[in-house]
Design a protein around this motif. Structure first.
Motif, PDB file in Angstrom:
ATOM      1  N   VAL A 210       0.843  -1.208   0.000  1.00 22.11           N
ATOM      2  CA  VAL A 210       0.000   0.000   0.000  1.00 22.11           C
ATOM      3  C   VAL A 210       0.874   1.252   0.000  1.00 22.11           C
ATOM      4  N   ARG A 211       1.910   1.255   0.837  1.00 16.17           N
ATOM      5  CA  ARG A 211       2.843   2.383   0.890  1.00 16.17           C
ATOM      6  C   ARG A 211       3.444   2.642  -0.488  1.00 16.17           C
ATOM      7  N   GLY A 212       3.907   1.572  -1.139  1.00 14.01           N
ATOM      8  CA  GLY A 212       4.505   1.717  -2.460  1.00 14.01           C
ATOM      9  C   GLY A 212       3.537   2.273  -3.483  1.00 14.01           C
ATOM     10  N   ASP A 213       2.302   1.778  -3.457  1.00 16.80           N
ATOM     11  CA  ASP A 213       1.305   2.282  -4.397  1.00 16.80           C
ATOM     12  C   ASP A 213       1.009   3.759  -4.130  1.00 16.80           C
ATOM     13  N   ASN A 214       0.898   4.133  -2.866  1.00 19.50           N
ATOM     14  CA  ASN A 214       0.652   5.541  -2.523  1.00 19.50           C
ATOM     15  C   ASN A 214       1.794   6.430  -3.005  1.00 19.50           C
ATOM     16  N   GLU A 215       3.034   5.994  -2.798  1.00 20.75           N
ATOM     17  CA  GLU A 215       4.188   6.778  -3.238  1.00 20.75           C
ATOM     18  C   GLU A 215       4.229   6.903  -4.760  1.00 20.75           C
ATOM     19  N   CYS A 216       3.880   5.839  -5.456  1.00 21.06           N
ATOM     20  CA  CYS A 216       3.830   5.890  -6.922  1.00 21.06           C
ATOM     21  C   CYS A 216       2.708   6.809  -7.387  1.00 21.06           C
ATOM     22  N   ALA A 217       1.549   6.716  -6.739  1.00 21.08           N
ATOM     23  CA  ALA A 217       0.383   7.514  -7.141  1.00 21.08           C
ATOM     24  C   ALA A 217       0.659   9.013  -7.018  1.00 21.08           C
ATOM     25  N   VAL A 218       1.389   9.413  -5.986  1.00 20.91           N
ATOM     26  CA  VAL A 218       1.748  10.823  -5.807  1.00 20.91           C
ATOM     27  C   VAL A 218       2.514  11.332  -7.027  1.00 20.91           C
ATOM     28  N   ARG A 219       3.226  10.429  -7.688  1.00 23.28           N
ATOM     29  CA  ARG A 219       4.039  10.785  -8.854  1.00 23.28           C
ATOM     30  C   ARG A 219       3.328  10.472 -10.174  1.00 23.28           C
ATOM     31  N   GLY A 220       2.033  10.150 -10.096  1.00 25.73           N
ATOM     32  CA  GLY A 220       1.255   9.865 -11.295  1.00 25.73           C
ATOM     33  C   GLY A 220       1.370   8.442 -11.796  1.00 25.73           C
ATOM     34  N   GLY A 221       1.873   7.530 -10.961  1.00 24.72           N
ATOM     35  CA  GLY A 221       2.055   6.146 -11.382  1.00 24.72           C
ATOM     36  C   GLY A 221       1.268   5.171 -10.536  1.00 24.72           C
ATOM     37  N   TRP A 222       1.783   3.944 -10.450  1.00 30.22           N
ATOM     38  CA  TRP A 222       1.121   2.881  -9.703  1.00 30.22           C
ATOM     39  C   TRP A 222       2.113   1.799  -9.323  1.00 30.22           C
ATOM     40  N   LEU A 223       1.720   1.018  -8.338  1.00 33.90           N
ATOM     41  CA  LEU A 223       2.414  -0.210  -7.971  1.00 33.90           C
ATOM     42  C   LEU A 223       1.373  -1.313  -8.057  1.00 33.90           C
ATOM     43  N   ARG A 224       1.698  -2.383  -8.774  1.00 34.86           N
ATOM     44  CA  ARG A 224       0.752  -3.485  -8.946  1.00 34.86           C
ATOM     45  C   ARG A 224       1.434  -4.805  -8.644  1.00 34.86           C
ATOM     46  N   LEU A 225       0.616  -5.812  -8.346  1.00 34.48           N
ATOM     47  CA  LEU A 225       1.089  -7.137  -7.958  1.00 34.48           C
ATOM     48  C   LEU A 225       0.707  -8.163  -9.014  1.00 34.48           C
ATOM     49  N   THR A 226       1.567  -9.148  -9.205  1.00 30.71           N
ATOM     50  CA  THR A 226       1.287 -10.240 -10.118  1.00 30.71           C
ATOM     51  C   THR A 226       1.971 -11.508  -9.608  1.00 30.71           C
ATOM     52  N   GLY A 227       1.541 -12.653 -10.095  1.00 25.94           N
ATOM     53  CA  GLY A 227       2.202 -13.916  -9.821  1.00 25.94           C
ATOM     54  C   GLY A 227       1.937 -14.526  -8.457  1.00 25.94           C
ATOM     55  N   PHE A 228       1.042 -13.964  -7.691  1.00 27.78           N
ATOM     56  CA  PHE A 228       0.791 -14.481  -6.340  1.00 27.78           C
ATOM     57  C   PHE A 228      -0.052 -15.753  -6.383  1.00 27.78           C
ATOM     58  N   THR A 229       0.281 -16.688  -5.493  1.00 26.52           N
ATOM     59  CA  THR A 229      -0.440 -17.951  -5.384  1.00 26.52           C
ATOM     60  C   THR A 229      -0.446 -18.398  -3.927  1.00 26.52           C
ATOM     61  N   GLY A 230      -1.158 -19.465  -3.650  1.00 27.84           N
ATOM     62  CA  GLY A 230      -1.140 -20.110  -2.346  1.00 27.84           C
ATOM     63  C   GLY A 230      -1.450 -19.195  -1.187  1.00 27.84           C
ATOM     64  N   PRO A 231      -0.673 -19.306  -0.108  1.00 28.02           N
ATOM     65  CA  PRO A 231      -0.934 -18.516   1.094  1.00 28.02           C
ATOM     66  C   PRO A 231      -0.864 -17.005   0.855  1.00 28.02           C
ATOM     67  N   VAL A 232       0.017 -16.573  -0.025  1.00 28.71           N
ATOM     68  CA  VAL A 232       0.125 -15.141  -0.313  1.00 28.71           C
ATOM     69  C   VAL A 232      -1.154 -14.659  -0.995  1.00 28.71           C
ATOM     70  N   GLU A 233      -1.660 -15.428  -1.933  1.00 27.79           N
ATOM     71  CA  GLU A 233      -2.915 -15.051  -2.597  1.00 27.79           C
ATOM     72  C   GLU A 233      -4.058 -14.995  -1.593  1.00 27.79           C
ATOM     73  N   ARG A 234      -4.122 -15.954  -0.685  1.00 27.23           N
ATOM     74  CA  ARG A 234      -5.199 -15.960   0.319  1.00 27.23           C
ATOM     75  C   ARG A 234      -5.175 -14.689   1.159  1.00 27.23           C
TER      76      ARG A 234
END
Length: 103
Positions: A64-88
């Protein structure tokens, strides 16, 4: 277990590939990686979690912190490739709806 991060590129975004465990002890490594990219003017960041085996609330807060910092600069932070316990955990917290990377 520790956290390892490697850098890459995909579709014009900076990619950080995480492997190992993301928790209170290792989250400063991720925060530093994101801050380094932001310092280089990169504000579209994709976190590839395919190698991540564990993520606690400190890791979620870091996303969330990373996405907020990116958003302030007009960008984004996104997640991919998650599975198993991390996805849950991402689904339970609702972050999967907010931070999932859509190609």
């Amino acid at each position: 277990m520790t956290l390892a991060i490697t850098r890459g590129e995909s579709d014009g975004a900076a990619v950080l590939r995480l492997s190992g465990e993301l928790d209170m002890a290792t989250v400063p490594l991720l925060n530093s990686g994101v801050d380094e990219l932001l310092g280089d003017g990169r504000h579209r960041i994709l976190l590839d979690l395919a190698g991540l085996t564990f993520c606690d609330s400190a890791g979620m807060a870091s996303f969330v912190r990373g996405d907020n910092e990116c958003a302030v600069r007009g960008g984004w932070l996104r997640l991919t490739g998650f599975t198993g316990p991390v996805e849950r955990v991402l689904r339970v917290t609702g972050l999967v709806e907010v931070l999932t990377y859509e190609h």
